[in-house]
Design an enzyme around this catalytic site. Sequence first.
Site, mmCIF file in Angstrom:
data_model
loop_
_atom_site.group_PDB
_atom_site.id
_atom_site.type_symbol
_atom_site.label_atom_id
_atom_site.label_comp_id
_atom_site.label_asym_id
_atom_site.label_seq_id
_atom_site.Cartn_x
_atom_site.Cartn_y
_atom_site.Cartn_z
ATOM 1 C CG ASP A 129 75.254 57.406 42.820
ATOM 2 O OD1 ASP A 129 76.482 57.670 42.563
ATOM 3 O OD2 ASP A 129 74.634 56.456 42.394
ATOM 4 C CE1 TYR B 116 52.512 56.524 43.085
ATOM 5 C CE2 TYR B 116 50.972 55.740 41.478
ATOM 6 C CZ TYR B 116 51.175 56.658 42.376
ATOM 7 O OH TYR B 116 50.267 57.280 43.023
ATOM 8 C CG HIS C 62 77.245 53.834 45.690
ATOM 9 N ND1 HIS C 62 78.355 53.103 44.324
ATOM 10 C CD2 HIS C 62 77.197 55.031 45.160
ATOM 11 C CE1 HIS C 62 78.105 54.034 43.490
ATOM 12 N NE2 HIS C 62 77.639 55.225 43.801
#
Length: 145
Positions: A66, A116, A22
């Site tokens: 999530d 990035y 998670h």
Amino acid sequence: MLKGIPNIISPDLLKALSQMGHGDELVIADGNFPCHSVGKNAIVIRADGHGVPEILDAILQLVPLDTYTEKPVALMEVVPGDSCGTPTIWNKYEEILTKYEPEHHDIEYTERFAFYERAKDAYLIIATGEKAIYANILLKKGVVK
């Protein structure tokens, strides 16, 4: 061979997905994304010959987003001054996200270099052969209930 696993999910990819917990993040990267240099601390799995939408669709059959975060999805925003306009592939992402996570798939648009940097901490980066530009998508894994 297993039942119920999309054929596009390789054994290595299935293993990496099952190891994620998670809050771990994964990037499904287009063909131009610097997967190996950005992903020095991540598991990098190649999915050459496949596009981001088909990988996204397969992953969302197995991995929930999530629900404990406001925006569990991130896209690399278009660099100011780039003449490409809004990437049409984002419409396809919206369709796929709505299909699997209709209640909770808000998207965060992240500046290129910030994307990035976030990808450097990803658990997994999937390198696709996607030719569309700005097709990188980051997902935060949720709780399997």
